[in-house]
Design a protein around this motif. Structure first.
Motif, mmCIF file in Angstrom:
data_model
loop_
_atom_site.group_PDB
_atom_site.id
_atom_site.type_symbol
_atom_site.label_atom_id
_atom_site.label_comp_id
_atom_site.label_asym_id
_atom_site.label_seq_id
_atom_site.Cartn_x
_atom_site.Cartn_y
_atom_site.Cartn_z
ATOM 1 N N TYR A 33 0.833 -1.190 0.000
ATOM 2 C CA TYR A 33 0.000 0.000 0.000
ATOM 3 C C TYR A 33 0.875 1.251 0.000
ATOM 4 O O TYR A 33 0.387 2.351 0.148
ATOM 5 C CB TYR A 33 -0.932 0.002 1.220
ATOM 6 C CG TYR A 33 -2.067 -0.978 1.063
ATOM 7 C CD1 TYR A 33 -3.230 -0.606 0.419
ATOM 8 C CD2 TYR A 33 -1.953 -2.269 1.541
ATOM 9 C CE1 TYR A 33 -4.272 -1.497 0.250
ATOM 10 C CE2 TYR A 33 -2.985 -3.170 1.382
ATOM 11 C CZ TYR A 33 -4.143 -2.783 0.739
ATOM 12 O OH TYR A 33 -5.158 -3.671 0.574
ATOM 13 N N GLY A 34 2.144 1.058 -0.154
ATOM 14 C CA GLY A 34 3.109 2.147 -0.257
ATOM 15 C C GLY A 34 3.984 1.932 -1.468
ATOM 16 O O GLY A 34 4.017 0.853 -2.057
ATOM 17 N N GLY A 35 4.721 2.945 -1.860
ATOM 18 C CA GLY A 35 5.577 2.862 -3.037
ATOM 19 C C GLY A 35 6.878 2.142 -2.762
ATOM 20 O O GLY A 35 7.325 2.014 -1.619
ATOM 21 N N THR A 81 17.606 3.231 -11.906
ATOM 22 C CA THR A 81 16.811 3.636 -10.753
ATOM 23 C C THR A 81 15.409 4.029 -11.200
ATOM 24 O O THR A 81 15.234 4.689 -12.213
ATOM 25 C CB THR A 81 17.479 4.836 -10.048
ATOM 26 O OG1 THR A 81 18.766 4.440 -9.599
ATOM 27 C CG2 THR A 81 16.662 5.319 -8.878
ATOM 28 N N ASP A 82 14.423 3.617 -10.424
ATOM 29 C CA ASP A 82 13.043 3.936 -10.748
ATOM 30 C C ASP A 82 12.190 3.743 -9.504
ATOM 31 O O ASP A 82 12.684 3.306 -8.466
ATOM 32 C CB ASP A 82 12.544 3.036 -11.884
ATOM 33 C CG ASP A 82 11.429 3.671 -12.696
ATOM 34 O OD1 ASP A 82 10.868 4.699 -12.272
ATOM 35 O OD2 ASP A 82 11.116 3.135 -13.767
ATOM 36 N N SER A 83 10.930 4.056 -9.607
ATOM 37 C CA SER A 83 10.012 3.821 -8.497
ATOM 38 C C SER A 83 8.732 3.209 -9.033
ATOM 39 O O SER A 83 8.383 3.372 -10.206
ATOM 40 C CB SER A 83 9.714 5.119 -7.741
ATOM 41 O OG SER A 83 9.084 6.036 -8.595
ATOM 42 N N ILE A 84 8.051 2.494 -8.136
ATOM 43 C CA ILE A 84 6.824 1.803 -8.499
ATOM 44 C C ILE A 84 5.728 2.296 -7.566
ATOM 45 O O ILE A 84 5.909 2.332 -6.349
ATOM 46 C CB ILE A 84 6.992 0.283 -8.380
ATOM 47 C CG1 ILE A 84 8.159 -0.171 -9.247
ATOM 48 C CG2 ILE A 84 5.719 -0.434 -8.780
ATOM 49 C CD1 ILE A 84 8.561 -1.588 -9.010
ATOM 50 N N SER A 85 4.609 2.655 -8.120
ATOM 51 C CA SER A 85 3.487 3.141 -7.330
ATOM 52 C C SER A 85 2.921 2.038 -6.448
ATOM 53 O O SER A 85 3.144 0.853 -6.707
ATOM 54 C CB SER A 85 2.384 3.656 -8.256
ATOM 55 O OG SER A 85 2.875 4.687 -9.063
ATOM 56 N N PRO A 86 2.175 2.415 -5.420
ATOM 57 C CA PRO A 86 1.564 1.409 -4.545
ATOM 58 C C PRO A 86 0.652 0.464 -5.321
ATOM 59 O O PRO A 86 -0.070 0.872 -6.226
ATOM 60 C CB PRO A 86 0.745 2.236 -3.551
ATOM 61 C CG PRO A 86 1.363 3.589 -3.569
ATOM 62 C CD PRO A 86 1.901 3.774 -4.960
ATOM 63 N N ARG A 87 0.730 -0.818 -4.975
ATOM 64 C CA ARG A 87 -0.121 -1.876 -5.521
ATOM 65 C C ARG A 87 -0.165 -1.861 -7.046
ATOM 66 O O ARG A 87 -1.218 -1.901 -7.666
ATOM 67 C CB ARG A 87 -1.508 -1.796 -4.925
ATOM 68 C CG ARG A 87 -1.472 -1.908 -3.402
ATOM 69 C CD ARG A 87 -2.774 -2.118 -2.733
ATOM 70 N NE ARG A 87 -3.572 -3.230 -3.197
ATOM 71 C CZ ARG A 87 -3.415 -4.515 -2.861
ATOM 72 N NH1 ARG A 87 -2.439 -4.867 -2.065
ATOM 73 N NH2 ARG A 87 -4.234 -5.432 -3.316
ATOM 74 N N SER A 88 1.025 -1.815 -7.651
ATOM 75 C CA SER A 88 1.093 -1.813 -9.108
ATOM 76 C C SER A 88 2.284 -2.644 -9.574
ATOM 77 O O SER A 88 3.098 -3.079 -8.789
ATOM 78 C CB SER A 88 1.200 -0.382 -9.648
ATOM 79 O OG SER A 88 2.415 0.190 -9.256
ATOM 80 N N LYS A 89 2.340 -2.840 -10.883
ATOM 81 C CA LYS A 89 3.431 -3.578 -11.515
ATOM 82 C C LYS A 89 4.146 -2.645 -12.475
ATOM 83 O O LYS A 89 3.547 -1.740 -13.049
ATOM 84 C CB LYS A 89 2.904 -4.801 -12.248
ATOM 85 C CG LYS A 89 2.282 -5.816 -11.329
ATOM 86 C CD LYS A 89 1.771 -7.000 -12.099
ATOM 87 C CE LYS A 89 1.127 -7.984 -11.137
ATOM 88 N NZ LYS A 89 0.620 -9.164 -11.827
ATOM 89 N N HIS A 90 5.436 -2.917 -12.653
ATOM 90 C CA HIS A 90 6.252 -2.059 -13.509
ATOM 91 C C HIS A 90 7.137 -2.950 -14.378
ATOM 92 O O HIS A 90 7.865 -3.791 -13.855
ATOM 93 C CB HIS A 90 7.098 -1.143 -12.616
ATOM 94 C CG HIS A 90 7.959 -0.185 -13.357
ATOM 95 N ND1 HIS A 90 7.447 0.866 -14.078
ATOM 96 C CD2 HIS A 90 9.299 -0.129 -13.494
ATOM 97 C CE1 HIS A 90 8.440 1.543 -14.611
ATOM 98 N NE2 HIS A 90 9.576 0.960 -14.280
ATOM 99 N N ASN A 91 7.053 -2.791 -15.688
ATOM 100 C CA ASN A 91 7.860 -3.586 -16.607
ATOM 101 C C ASN A 91 9.196 -2.919 -16.871
ATOM 102 O O ASN A 91 9.267 -1.708 -17.066
ATOM 103 C CB ASN A 91 7.149 -3.801 -17.936
ATOM 104 C CG ASN A 91 6.019 -4.794 -17.819
ATOM 105 O OD1 ASN A 91 6.015 -5.640 -16.938
ATOM 106 N ND2 ASN A 91 5.052 -4.687 -18.697
#
Length: 183
Positions: A71-73, A97-107
């Motif tokens: 529920y957090g990034g 380096t990157d960031s991923i939003s809460p409750r999401s997927k990142h390719n």
């Protein structure tokens, strides 16, 4: 005097209930969970070999999904994917380096170029080439922080180790991965 005691007692009970509910939610629903690295696809993009000196390369297309169930990034630092052939490092692929939003997927997509001259130093290379199948191992690690409500900040790392088979005759790949997560 009696009304103040009742008021203080009720206030203390309400504060205690709020603290208990908050702690319970933190350790159940909002507990920081481990980010996962999932290999989505591994494709053979190109093969360029020059004989008899054995120059050239094999290019693999790699797509990895970083799954953030929190529920957090999740913000991760630079990482590297390593590819080994029979214990020898034959390729590296940077992950920025990157960031991923809460409750999401990142390719994350990248190309890994494996140089043939690094493969050829192994005594089993020629027999694998005649068979038309190469077995690689890859390892990827991401280190960063998980933030819950921008209040709780915890260090996290997620890594994956994969056994990858590349079949030259039909230009396909197969992989089996295991994951290790530390929070």
């Amino acid at each position: 005097m009696g009304k103040w005691k009742i008021c203080c007692l009720l206030s203390a009970i309400l504060v205690l209930i709020f603290v208990l509910v908050s702690v319970t939610l933190y350790f159940t629903l909002f507990k920081p969970k481990h980010p996962r690295i999932i290999l989505q696809s591994l494709t053979l993009e190109s093969i360029r070999l020059v004989f008899p000196d054995l120059k050239g390369n094999v290019t693999l297309g790699l797509t990895v999904t970083v799954d953030n169930p929190n529920y957090g990034g999740f913000k991760y630092d630079n990482g590297t994917a390593y590819v080994n052939y029979r214990g020898n490092l034959v390729a590296e692929a940077p992950i920025g380096t990157d960031s991923i939003s809460p409750r999401s997927k990142h390719n994350i997509s990248t190309s890994v170029i494996i140089f043939a001259d690094k493969l050829a130093v192994d005594n089993n290379f020629w027999s694998d080439l005649l068979i038309g199948a190469f077995n690689f191992t890859s390892s990827t690690s991401l280190h960063g922080k998980v933030k819950v409500f921008n209040i709780f900040k915890l260090k996290a790392s997620s890594s994956s180790d994969c056994n990858i088979s590349v079949f030259l005759h039909n230009q396909t790949t197969d992989s089996v991965c295991t994951y290790n997560i530390k929070l």
